[in-house]
Write an enzyme that holds these catalytic residues in place. Structure first.
Site, PDB file in Angstrom:
ATOM      1  N   HIS A 171     -16.682  77.127  13.121  1.00 39.71           N
ATOM      2  CA  HIS A 171     -17.666  77.012  14.197  1.00 39.71           C
ATOM      3  C   HIS A 171     -18.926  76.290  13.734  1.00 39.71           C
ATOM      4  O   HIS A 171     -19.185  76.127  12.536  1.00 39.71           O
ATOM      5  CB  HIS A 171     -18.042  78.412  14.712  1.00 39.71           C
ATOM      6  CG  HIS A 171     -18.647  79.282  13.660  1.00 39.71           C
ATOM      7  ND1 HIS A 171     -19.955  79.171  13.247  1.00 39.71           N
ATOM      8  CD2 HIS A 171     -18.107  80.279  12.911  1.00 39.71           C
ATOM      9  CE1 HIS A 171     -20.204  80.053  12.304  1.00 39.71           C
ATOM     10  NE2 HIS A 171     -19.097  80.743  12.075  1.00 39.71           N
ATOM     11  N   ARG A 209     -19.712  82.587  18.724  1.00 40.01           N
ATOM     12  CA  ARG A 209     -19.933  81.304  18.057  1.00 40.01           C
ATOM     13  C   ARG A 209     -18.666  80.454  18.000  1.00 40.01           C
ATOM     14  O   ARG A 209     -18.740  79.220  18.038  1.00 40.01           O
ATOM     15  CB  ARG A 209     -20.516  81.532  16.660  1.00 40.01           C
ATOM     16  CG  ARG A 209     -19.705  82.440  15.739  1.00 40.01           C
ATOM     17  CD  ARG A 209     -20.571  82.840  14.546  1.00 40.01           C
ATOM     18  NE  ARG A 209     -19.897  83.646  13.539  1.00 40.01           N
ATOM     19  CZ  ARG A 209     -19.798  84.963  13.577  1.00 40.01           C
ATOM     20  NH1 ARG A 209     -20.292  85.640  14.608  1.00 40.01           N
ATOM     21  NH2 ARG A 209     -19.209  85.634  12.586  1.00 40.01           N
ATOM     22  N   GLU A 231     -13.939  86.896  12.077  1.00 43.55           N
ATOM     23  CA  GLU A 231     -14.488  86.843  10.727  1.00 43.55           C
ATOM     24  C   GLU A 231     -14.341  88.196  10.036  1.00 43.55           C
ATOM     25  O   GLU A 231     -14.144  89.228  10.692  1.00 43.55           O
ATOM     26  CB  GLU A 231     -15.959  86.430  10.787  1.00 43.55           C
ATOM     27  CG  GLU A 231     -16.668  86.299   9.433  1.00 43.55           C
ATOM     28  CD  GLU A 231     -16.050  85.286   8.498  1.00 43.55           C
ATOM     29  OE1 GLU A 231     -14.830  85.394   8.221  1.00 43.55           O
ATOM     30  OE2 GLU A 231     -16.785  84.400   8.006  1.00 43.55           O
ATOM     31  N   ILE A 232     -14.443  88.191   8.716  1.00 41.65           N
ATOM     32  CA  ILE A 232     -14.446  89.413   7.925  1.00 41.65           C
ATOM     33  C   ILE A 232     -15.515  90.368   8.466  1.00 41.65           C
ATOM     34  O   ILE A 232     -16.603  89.942   8.857  1.00 41.65           O
ATOM     35  CB  ILE A 232     -14.715  89.096   6.438  1.00 41.65           C
ATOM     36  CG1 ILE A 232     -14.824  90.375   5.606  1.00 41.65           C
ATOM     37  CG2 ILE A 232     -15.965  88.254   6.266  1.00 41.65           C
ATOM     38  CD1 ILE A 232     -15.001  90.108   4.109  1.00 41.65           C
ATOM     39  N   ALA A 233     -15.197  91.643   8.522  1.00 40.18           N
ATOM     40  CA  ALA A 233     -16.187  92.662   8.871  1.00 40.18           C
ATOM     41  C   ALA A 233     -16.974  93.012   7.612  1.00 40.18           C
ATOM     42  O   ALA A 233     -16.392  93.486   6.634  1.00 40.18           O
ATOM     43  CB  ALA A 233     -15.498  93.896   9.436  1.00 40.18           C
ATOM     44  N   TYR A 234     -18.263  92.753   7.633  1.00 38.73           N
ATOM     45  CA  TYR A 234     -19.101  93.003   6.453  1.00 38.73           C
ATOM     46  C   TYR A 234     -19.677  94.419   6.417  1.00 38.73           C
ATOM     47  O   TYR A 234     -20.425  94.755   5.489  1.00 38.73           O
ATOM     48  CB  TYR A 234     -20.236  91.986   6.379  1.00 38.73           C
ATOM     49  CG  TYR A 234     -19.802  90.641   5.842  1.00 38.73           C
ATOM     50  CD1 TYR A 234     -19.428  90.482   4.512  1.00 38.73           C
ATOM     51  CD2 TYR A 234     -19.751  89.529   6.674  1.00 38.73           C
ATOM     52  CE1 TYR A 234     -19.030  89.255   4.018  1.00 38.73           C
ATOM     53  CE2 TYR A 234     -19.355  88.294   6.191  1.00 38.73           C
ATOM     54  CZ  TYR A 234     -18.994  88.165   4.867  1.00 38.73           C
ATOM     55  OH  TYR A 234     -18.586  86.942   4.383  1.00 38.73           O
TER      56      TYR A 234
END
Length: 212
Positions: free
Chosen positions: A10, A59, A83-86
């Site tokens: 993105h 995004r 996306e990875i979960a932070y």
């Protein structure tokens, strides 16, 4: 004709500008981020697109929608492309995470494949869910050009899986700047990489923008 996957990260967000951890935070693109998405769409609009898959986060949706509307190909949203979960690191800088979650951060840096961010997601979990999307794409589309709009870590992990690179090395082996494109051809001989992390579709002032 073979199947070609076009992996697009993105466009720019406020998090990519400053390098803070942004996994499940649902950020909008910056004005420059929208311009990046527009530049990509204009550069690749004439390809005969078979399908467009994207993460459901804002995004990626915003980036993919510009191409979708331009070429008249509907979006296929997939949770596996998120996306990875932070976890507890969301929205924090590396300096803040180092200070607040030092031991977890050191373990994650050493092997993010098996060590998650505090309360977050391991690389192998991302590999599993994203591979299911890739398998679906291969099953549904034997040939053609398929656009996959996703995120920095998720794309790098998918590429590691295709290349046979240890998922735990995704941060060390593959760069993936905002709005960059990677092209992989899938055939009976396996994946063939044509382009990786390319940003030549962006106008010069956008290519020059610093971000992560």
């Amino acid at each position: 004709m073979t199947l070609k996957l076009y992996f697009l990260r993105h466009g720019e967000t406020t998090a990519s500008q400053v390098g803070s951890f942004c996994g499940r935070l649902n950020l909008e693109l910056t004005p420059a981020g929208y311009e990046m998405a527009e530049d990509f769409a204009l550069a690749y609009r004439d390809l005969p697109w078979t399908a467009i898959y994207c993460s459901p986060l804002q995004r990626t949706l915003a980036t993919a929608t510009i191409m979708s509307e331009l070429v008249g190909v509907p979006l296929e949203k997939r949770e596996g492309l998120k996306e990875i979960a932070y976890g507890q690191w969301e929205g924090k800088t590396a300096a803040e995470v180092t200070r607040e979650f030092h031991d977890d951060y050191v373990r994650w840096l050493a092997d993010p494949g098996w060590n998650p961010p505090t309360g977050g997601e391991k690389g192998i979990d991302i590999a599993r869910r994203s591979s299911e999307v890739l398998e679906e794409i291969e099953h549904r589309h034997e040939t053609g050009n398929v656009l996959v709009v996703s995120h920095k870590a998720t794309i790098r992990i998918m590429l590691c899986s295709l290349l046979g690179i240890d998922v735990g090395r995704y941060r060390d082996r593959i760069a993936m700047p905002v709005a960059s494109l990677t092209i992989v051809e899938l055939s009976e001989h396996g994946p063939l990489f044509h382009v990786m992390g390319d940003r030549s579709h962006l106008r010069p002032d956008l290519r020059a923008r610093v971000g992560t």
